[in-house]
Design a protein around this motif. Structure first.
Motif, PDB file in Angstrom:
ATOM      1  N   VAL A  17       0.852  -1.187   0.000  1.00  0.00           N
ATOM      2  CA  VAL A  17       0.000   0.000   0.000  1.00  0.00           C
ATOM      3  C   VAL A  17       0.894   1.246   0.000  1.00  0.00           C
ATOM      4  CG1 VAL A  17      -1.885   1.232   1.128  1.00  0.00           C
ATOM      5  CG2 VAL A  17      -1.721  -1.265   1.354  1.00  0.00           C
ATOM      6  N   PRO A  18       1.132   1.866  -1.158  1.00  0.00           N
ATOM      7  CA  PRO A  18       1.862   3.139  -1.166  1.00  0.00           C
ATOM      8  C   PRO A  18       1.017   4.206  -0.469  1.00  0.00           C
ATOM      9  CG  PRO A  18       1.680   2.193  -3.378  1.00  0.00           C
ATOM     10  CD  PRO A  18       0.728   1.449  -2.504  1.00  0.00           C
ATOM     11  N   HIS A  19       1.676   5.030   0.340  1.00  0.00           N
ATOM     12  CA  HIS A  19       0.921   5.982   1.155  1.00  0.00           C
ATOM     13  C   HIS A  19       1.609   7.335   1.165  1.00  0.00           C
ATOM     14  CE1 HIS A  19       0.189   8.183   4.927  1.00  0.00           C
ATOM     15  NE2 HIS A  19      -1.059   7.765   4.785  1.00  0.00           N
ATOM     16  N   TYR A  20       0.819   8.381   0.979  1.00  0.00           N
ATOM     17  CA  TYR A  20       1.302   9.740   1.205  1.00  0.00           C
ATOM     18  C   TYR A  20       0.151  10.580   1.740  1.00  0.00           C
ATOM     19  CZ  TYR A  20       3.184  14.401   0.703  1.00  0.00           C
ATOM     20  OH  TYR A  20       3.595  15.687   0.966  1.00  0.00           O
ATOM     21  N   ASP A  21       0.192  10.861   3.034  1.00  0.00           N
ATOM     22  CA  ASP A  21      -0.761  11.771   3.669  1.00  0.00           C
ATOM     23  C   ASP A  21      -2.216  11.383   3.409  1.00  0.00           C
ATOM     24  OD1 ASP A  21      -1.490  13.856   5.274  1.00  0.00           O
ATOM     25  OD2 ASP A  21      -1.090  15.444   3.820  1.00  0.00           O
ATOM     26  N   HIS A  22      -2.503  10.076   3.557  1.00  0.00           N
ATOM     27  CA  HIS A  22      -3.864   9.565   3.387  1.00  0.00           C
ATOM     28  C   HIS A  22      -4.303   8.808   4.648  1.00  0.00           C
ATOM     29  CE1 HIS A  22      -3.949   9.965  -1.179  1.00  0.00           C
ATOM     30  NE2 HIS A  22      -5.162  10.331  -0.817  1.00  0.00           N
ATOM     31  N   VAL A  23      -3.884   9.264   5.816  1.00  0.00           N
ATOM     32  CA  VAL A  23      -4.121   8.490   7.034  1.00  0.00           C
ATOM     33  C   VAL A  23      -5.615   8.296   7.289  1.00  0.00           C
ATOM     34  CG1 VAL A  23      -3.684   8.309   9.507  1.00  0.00           C
ATOM     35  CG2 VAL A  23      -1.962   9.336   8.014  1.00  0.00           C
ATOM     36  N   ALA A  24      -6.405   9.348   7.137  1.00  0.00           N
ATOM     37  CA  ALA A  24      -7.845   9.231   7.419  1.00  0.00           C
ATOM     38  C   ALA A  24      -8.497   8.215   6.492  1.00  0.00           C
ATOM     39  CB  ALA A  24      -8.516  10.592   7.271  1.00  0.00           C
ATOM     40  N   GLN A  25      -8.148   8.261   5.210  1.00  0.00           N
ATOM     41  CA  GLN A  25      -8.722   7.313   4.254  1.00  0.00           C
ATOM     42  C   GLN A  25      -8.249   5.896   4.536  1.00  0.00           C
ATOM     43  OE1 GLN A  25      -7.212  10.198   3.402  1.00  0.00           O
ATOM     44  NE2 GLN A  25      -9.011  11.386   2.758  1.00  0.00           N
ATOM     45  N   LEU A  26      -6.964   5.734   4.839  1.00  0.00           N
ATOM     46  CA  LEU A  26      -6.435   4.403   5.119  1.00  0.00           C
ATOM     47  C   LEU A  26      -7.027   3.827   6.401  1.00  0.00           C
ATOM     48  CD1 LEU A  26      -4.534   2.108   4.369  1.00  0.00           C
ATOM     49  CD2 LEU A  26      -2.695   3.306   5.579  1.00  0.00           C
ATOM     50  N   GLN A  27      -7.278   4.663   7.372  1.00  0.00           N
ATOM     51  CA  GLN A  27      -7.878   4.187   8.626  1.00  0.00           C
ATOM     52  C   GLN A  27      -9.237   3.551   8.370  1.00  0.00           C
ATOM     53  OE1 GLN A  27      -8.097   7.166  11.676  1.00  0.00           O
ATOM     54  NE2 GLN A  27      -8.856   5.749  13.226  1.00  0.00           N
ATOM     55  N   ASN A  28     -10.019   4.134   7.467  1.00  0.00           N
ATOM     56  CA  ASN A  28     -11.322   3.573   7.128  1.00  0.00           C
ATOM     57  C   ASN A  28     -11.203   2.312   6.281  1.00  0.00           C
ATOM     58  OD1 ASN A  28     -12.668   5.682   8.449  1.00  0.00           O
ATOM     59  ND2 ASN A  28     -12.670   6.969   6.610  1.00  0.00           N
ATOM     60  N   TYR A  29     -10.172   2.245   5.470  1.00  0.00           N
ATOM     61  CA  TYR A  29      -9.993   1.162   4.501  1.00  0.00           C
ATOM     62  C   TYR A  29      -9.296  -0.051   5.111  1.00  0.00           C
ATOM     63  CZ  TYR A  29      -8.961  -0.550  -0.308  1.00  0.00           C
ATOM     64  OH  TYR A  29      -8.885  -1.257  -1.479  1.00  0.00           O
ATOM     65  N   LEU A  30      -8.463   0.193   6.130  1.00  0.00           N
ATOM     66  CA  LEU A  30      -7.596  -0.850   6.664  1.00  0.00           C
ATOM     67  C   LEU A  30      -8.335  -2.090   7.162  1.00  0.00           C
ATOM     68  CD1 LEU A  30      -4.639  -1.560   7.147  1.00  0.00           C
ATOM     69  CD2 LEU A  30      -4.798  -0.457   9.393  1.00  0.00           C
ATOM     70  N   PRO A  31      -9.458  -1.971   7.873  1.00  0.00           N
ATOM     71  CA  PRO A  31     -10.144  -3.196   8.313  1.00  0.00           C
ATOM     72  C   PRO A  31     -10.500  -4.130   7.156  1.00  0.00           C
ATOM     73  CG  PRO A  31     -11.003  -1.310   9.496  1.00  0.00           C
ATOM     74  CD  PRO A  31     -10.112  -0.762   8.423  1.00  0.00           C
ATOM     75  N   SER A  32     -10.908  -3.579   6.013  1.00  0.00           N
ATOM     76  CA  SER A  32     -11.229  -4.415   4.850  1.00  0.00           C
ATOM     77  C   SER A  32      -9.976  -5.090   4.313  1.00  0.00           C
ATOM     78  CB  SER A  32     -11.866  -3.565   3.749  1.00  0.00           C
ATOM     79  OG  SER A  32     -13.085  -3.012   4.183  1.00  0.00           O
ATOM     80  N   LEU A  33      -8.857  -4.368   4.300  1.00  0.00           N
ATOM     81  CA  LEU A  33      -7.608  -4.969   3.819  1.00  0.00           C
ATOM     82  C   LEU A  33      -7.121  -6.059   4.759  1.00  0.00           C
ATOM     83  CD1 LEU A  33      -5.628  -1.800   2.606  1.00  0.00           C
ATOM     84  CD2 LEU A  33      -6.909  -3.449   1.219  1.00  0.00           C
ATOM     85  N   LEU A  34      -7.251  -5.850   6.052  1.00  0.00           N
ATOM     86  CA  LEU A  34      -6.826  -6.864   7.024  1.00  0.00           C
ATOM     87  C   LEU A  34      -7.663  -8.131   6.892  1.00  0.00           C
ATOM     88  CD1 LEU A  34      -6.276  -4.581  10.133  1.00  0.00           C
ATOM     89  CD2 LEU A  34      -4.506  -5.877   8.929  1.00  0.00           C
ATOM     90  N   ALA A  35      -8.920  -7.978   6.493  1.00  0.00           N
ATOM     91  CA  ALA A  35      -9.797  -9.143   6.348  1.00  0.00           C
ATOM     92  C   ALA A  35      -9.361 -10.054   5.216  1.00  0.00           C
ATOM     93  CB  ALA A  35     -11.244  -8.683   6.125  1.00  0.00           C
ATOM     94  N   VAL A  36      -8.551  -9.554   4.289  1.00  0.00           N
ATOM     95  CA  VAL A  36      -8.045 -10.379   3.194  1.00  0.00           C
ATOM     96  C   VAL A  36      -7.050 -11.421   3.706  1.00  0.00           C
ATOM     97  CG1 VAL A  36      -6.781 -10.304   0.997  1.00  0.00           C
ATOM     98  CG2 VAL A  36      -8.428  -8.524   1.532  1.00  0.00           C
ATOM     99  N   GLU A  37      -6.448 -11.160   4.869  1.00  0.00           N
ATOM    100  CA  GLU A  37      -5.526 -12.092   5.526  1.00  0.00           C
ATOM    101  C   GLU A  37      -4.239 -12.301   4.732  1.00  0.00           C
ATOM    102  OE1 GLU A  37      -7.426 -15.706   6.686  1.00  0.00           O
ATOM    103  OE2 GLU A  37      -8.955 -14.718   7.872  1.00  0.00           O
ATOM    104  N   LEU A  38      -3.715 -11.220   4.193  1.00  0.00           N
ATOM    105  CA  LEU A  38      -2.381 -11.221   3.611  1.00  0.00           C
ATOM    106  C   LEU A  38      -1.511 -10.230   4.383  1.00  0.00           C
ATOM    107  CD1 LEU A  38      -2.929 -11.173  -0.278  1.00  0.00           C
ATOM    108  CD2 LEU A  38      -2.239 -13.099   1.141  1.00  0.00           C
TER     109      LEU A  38
END
Length: 261
Positions: A17-38
């Motif tokens: 996940v390349p990231h630049y100053d998107h903390v708020a968006q990533l915080q909302n998105y992260l639970p879905s990414l973690l559910a992928v189990e990679l």
């Protein structure tokens, strides 16, 4: 994700996940990414200090995530390549790259991985399905880019050149990046497909819905990034012209063989 791990080779796959100053968006998105189990490698590309501190806090208590910090901003492509090189050194064979802003459905990661398991030497890209929320300028810009890319690649097999959701075979992709002077800002997603096509790498596609969240933040710099994209297309078109005699010879040989049969 219901049903547990989705492919038997998933231990050799990771998320970047390349990231630049998107903390708020990533915080909302992260639970879905973690559910992928990679395993997730978040590559921070020199975010401002406050954003980087918040990102560290966000990932500190998240098992399965690793934060890689670049000291200065180099562009999305630079962050992506840093993630690929790190993942390759850690023994992963493939990485799914996904934007941090939540444009793509995390469940589609599993579909890309299945396609990559079936075609391990191909790049597997999302094929965007847009809703009414896509800005018209972006839609028309993509259409123009895709026409240019087909000319540059010498093939009509590249159906979309700008999707941020892709699964890359790591060793092959890093080799392509290191063999050419691939640009590392917003033009990376487009250029890597053309350069890979020149190396004979196939591209497979999996349909994926793309949404534009109302709180989305774009770091696209209208003047500089458009200039960079224009210069990239000029370079690639020049490379295509140099390769044109070889492409024509191959097609003529192929036509001759089919005619003889």
């Amino acid at each position: 994700m219901p049903g547990g791990r989705f492919i038997t080779v998933s231990e050799s796959f990771c998320l970047i996940v390349p990231h630049y100053d998107h903390v708020a968006q990533l915080q909302n998105y992260l639970p879905s990414l973690l559910a992928v189990e990679l395993p997730i490698l978040v590559v921070d590309d020199g975010s401002p200090t406050a954003a980087r501190d918040r990102l560290r806090q966000l990932l500190a208590d998240r098992p399965g995530t690793e934060l890689i910090e670049r000291p200065r901003n180099g562009g999305k492509g630079a962050a992506t390549l840093t993630g690929m090189q790190t993942a390759l050194a850690q023994g992963y064979s493939h990485a799914v790259c996904v934007d941090a802003d939540g444009q793509h459905e995390a469940a589609d990661v599993c579909r890309l991985c299945r396609a990559a398991a079936a075609h391990p030497d191909s790049i597997v890209s999302g094929l965007p399905l847009f809703g009414p929320d896509i800005p018209r300028a972006r839609l028309y810009g993509r259409m123009i880019t895709n026409v240019l890319v087909r000319l540059e690649a010498g093939s009509g097999t590249i159906r979309d050149a700008m999707c941020g959701l892709r699964c890359y075979p790591l060793a092959l992709t890093v080799r392509v990046c290191e063999s050419y002077r691939v640009r590392f800002r917003m033009d990376f997603d487009t250029e890597i497909l053309v350069r890979a096509a020149w190396q004979g790498v196939a591209v497979c596609y999996v349909e994926t819905r793309v949404r534009y969240p109302p709180d989305g933040v774009s770091h696209f710099r209208m003047f500089r990034d458009n200039v960079d994209m224009t210069l990239m297309h000029l370079r690639l078109l020049g490379g295509a012209l140099l390769r044109m005699p070889v492409w024509l010879a191959r097609r003529l040989r192929g036509a001759g063989r089919s005619g003889a049969s």
